[in-house]
Write an enzyme that holds these catalytic residues in place. Structure first.
Site, short mmCIF file in Angstrom:
data_model
loop_
_atom_site.label_atom_id
_atom_site.label_comp_id
_atom_site.label_asym_id
_atom_site.label_seq_id
_atom_site.Cartn_x
_atom_site.Cartn_y
_atom_site.Cartn_z
CB CYS A 166 -6.35 1.31 -5.54
SG CYS A 166 -5.06 2.23 -6.33
CG ASP A 202 -1.69 12.29 -9.12
OD1 ASP A 202 -1.76 11.09 -9.42
OD2 ASP A 202 -1.61 12.69 -7.94
NE ARG A 246 -10.59 9.06 -3.49
CZ ARG A 246 -9.51 8.42 -3.90
NH1 ARG A 246 -9.59 7.56 -4.90
NH2 ARG A 246 -8.35 8.61 -3.33
CE LYS A 293 -6.55 13.54 -3.91
NZ LYS A 293 -5.90 12.31 -3.44
CG ASN A 294 -2.19 13.91 -3.25
OD1 ASN A 294 -3.25 13.38 -2.89
ND2 ASN A 294 -1.64 13.66 -4.42
NE ARG A 351 -1.27 4.07 -5.50
CZ ARG A 351 -2.04 5.15 -5.36
NH1 ARG A 351 -3.30 5.10 -5.70
NH2 ARG A 351 -1.52 6.26 -4.90
C1 UD1 Z 1 1.11 9.87 -3.93
C2 UD1 Z 1 -0.14 10.65 -4.24
C3 UD1 Z 1 -0.74 10.20 -5.57
C4 UD1 Z 1 0.32 10.26 -6.67
C5 UD1 Z 1 1.58 9.51 -6.24
C6 UD1 Z 1 2.72 9.67 -7.25
C7 UD1 Z 1 -1.04 11.11 -2.04
C8 UD1 Z 1 -2.14 10.88 -1.06
N1 UD1 Z 1 -1.11 10.44 -3.19
O1 UD1 Z 1 0.70 8.51 -3.78
O2 UD1 Z 1 -1.83 11.06 -5.88
O3 UD1 Z 1 -0.21 9.64 -7.83
O4 UD1 Z 1 2.05 10.01 -4.98
O5 UD1 Z 1 3.02 11.00 -7.46
O6 UD1 Z 1 -0.14 11.91 -1.82
N2 UD1 Z 1 5.56 1.93 -4.01
C9 UD1 Z 1 6.07 0.72 -3.60
N3 UD1 Z 1 6.13 0.46 -2.26
C10 UD1 Z 1 5.71 1.36 -1.33
C11 UD1 Z 1 5.20 2.61 -1.77
C12 UD1 Z 1 5.14 2.86 -3.12
O7 UD1 Z 1 6.45 -0.12 -4.41
O8 UD1 Z 1 5.79 1.08 -0.12
C13 UD1 Z 1 5.51 2.22 -5.48
C14 UD1 Z 1 4.09 2.48 -5.96
O9 UD1 Z 1 3.43 1.28 -6.28
C15 UD1 Z 1 4.35 3.36 -7.17
C16 UD1 Z 1 5.57 4.19 -6.76
O10 UD1 Z 1 6.16 3.47 -5.68
O11 UD1 Z 1 4.68 2.57 -8.29
C17 UD1 Z 1 5.26 5.59 -6.30
O12 UD1 Z 1 4.23 5.57 -5.34
P1 UD1 Z 1 4.13 6.66 -4.18
O13 UD1 Z 1 4.99 7.83 -4.51
O14 UD1 Z 1 4.34 5.99 -2.87
O15 UD1 Z 1 2.62 7.11 -4.27
P2 UD1 Z 1 1.65 7.44 -3.09
O16 UD1 Z 1 2.39 8.11 -1.98
O17 UD1 Z 1 0.80 6.26 -2.78
#
Ligand code: UD1
Length: 423
Positions: free
Chosen positions: A118, A309, A401, A22-23, A123
């Protein structure tokens, strides 16, 4: 709304095919925005998140054709009609933010609604935005949208170090950099297999990228990208989830398409817990042949660490282990919402901030429980399969999802599980 009813039914036997990730698919689909030629993805998973991304891309004028029962997605962005990702779609799925980088890089502008918070924490998307700013993007945040503009000569290559590792921000920056002028160096980049898969696809489209799978990714911008066909990598989270089924219920299951290299840290923990994992020509065989599993401590971390995850599902296993374990969540705050639900089934869990102490019990008992997010919902199904009596999981739309044909796949290995309409 549907419910899932599960009854404990002893050891499992058989095989489960693992779908495309999915991701990975959610970041490969927006890559179509980078070219006016067709991009075709094979091995796509059949999930509601993929349908949401399809609707988002279609709303921007991308042609998306779903073939072979949804396993092939043929996309073409030759006639884009809009630069805007509307709140109505973005609010359903955070991964919508991944259209920002590619749209901005190819069209010079993009308007994307900011995803809300969320259930598993705040996030933010600040890292996505900072990386694009480093490439010269001008950003204006108003009315809940980010209005992004590239300089008239287009985005320019830049060196950017992420202050913390983010999968999504790495993907957005990477896609944008493929069409930027000059060289971009992304430091402290995410190393997840989904990033490697994205790079492989972008390379098939003509991008020049090195260093994927390491913390430093170097992208040499090109003038344009072309069409390609790319198979989506195996879903390591679906794989890990189903590896836990025989670990919890006993028996032996072969996971078709499974690979240890996608989940090395997780496999090490399963091994410590006493679960046997063997590579076969078709995937992985996982078995718990005798005795209880042992308690092991786990801390989530960016890849190659233990995936956040799989934390909820691993907690379900630890609920039945001999001894106490400490599960530490370091990626997302507020990601223990499954703990009170597991407690309703007889589990002993104490949550203190980012840590949960789980003291194993000999037997869980079925109960009505509620799914709170995608991974939490499947942890409750696993617990229900290993519990005495009946478990009813409500709010299962979360499950749709991220897990295709979950009832069919688990029935195929002997689980007593059905989906019913809520009375
Ligand atoms: C992706 C995955 C999700 C998984 C996560 C961590 C997808 C669609 N989703 O989510 O299933 O749980 O990686 O392996 O691929 N953060 C910030 N600022 C930002 C972006 C992130 O502070 O601009 C923080 C987030 O709040 C979190 C951490 O960074 O604490 C990691 O998040 P991130 O790796 O970005 O997760 P996603 O890409 O949203």
């Amino acid at each position: 709304m549907d419910q899932i009813i599960v009854r404990g039914n002893g050891p499992l036997q058989g095989e489960i095919p693992i779908a495309g990730a999915k991701n990975a698919c959610l970041t490969l689909m927006p890559a179509t925005l980078l070219t006016d030629q067709p991009l075709t993805l094979t091995n796509a998973p059949r999930l509601s998140d993929i349908r949401t991304m399809t609707a988002l891309l279609q709303s921007m004028g991308v042609e998306v054709t779903s073939l072979q029962d949804g396993q092939v997605l043929a996309m073409s962005s030759h006639a884009l009609t809009s630069h805007r990702a509307e709140y109505d779609i973005v609010r359903k799925m955070r991964a919508s933010i991944l259209v920002l980088g590619p749209m901005l890089a190819r069209e010079g502008r993009a308007e994307v609604s900011l995803p809300g918070g969320c259930a598993i924490g705040a996030r933010p998307v600040d890292l996505h935005l900072s990386a694009l700013q480093a490439m010269g993007a001008e950003l204006d945040l108003r009315d809940g949208y980010v209005y992004a503009k590239a300089p008239s000569a287009g985005l320019k290559g830049a060196e950017f170090e992420f202050p913390l590792v983010s999968v999504g921000a790495t993907e957005n920056a990477l896609m944008a950099a493929t069409l930027a002028r000059g060289t971009t160096v992304l430091k402290n980049a995410a190393r997840e297999p989904e990033i490697v898969d994205l790079v492989q696809c972008l390379r098939r489209m003509g991008a020049q990228i090195e260093g994927e799978g390491t913390g430093t990714i170097t992208i040499q911008g090109v003038d344009s990208l072309h069409g390609a066909t790319h198979p989506v990598v195996t879903d390591r989270i679906e794989l890990g989830t189903y590896m836990l089924a025989p670990a919890m219920c006993g028996g032996e299951i072969e996971l078709l398409g499974g690979r240890i290299d996608l989940l090395a840290a997780f496999c090490e923990k399963l091994d410590e817990a006493g679960i046997s994992i063997n590579e076969t020509p078709r995937g992985l065989k996982v078995a718990r042949k005798n005795g209880r599993v042992r308690a092991v401590d786990v801390a989530t971390a960016p890849y190659p660490g233990f995936p956040t995850d799989l934390q909820a599902q691993f907690m379900a296993l630890m609920c039945l282990a001999e001894g106490s374990s400490v599960l530490e969540e370091t990626i997302f705050e507020n990601r223990f919402m499954h703990a009170p639900e597991l407690t309703r089934m007889g589990a002993q869990i104490e949550v203190h901030g980012g840590q949960a102490k789980v003291t194993g019990v000999r037997q869980l008992r079925g109960a009505p429980v509620m799914a709170t997010d995608l991974r939490a919902s499947v942890s409750l199904i696993l617990a229900g399969m290993a519990a005495e009596g009946q478990t009813t999981v409500s709010r299962v739309y979360h499950l749709d999802r991220g897990y295709e044909h979950v009832v069919r796949k688990l029935r195929g290995v002997g689980a007593l599980i059905e989906r019913v309409k809520e009375e």
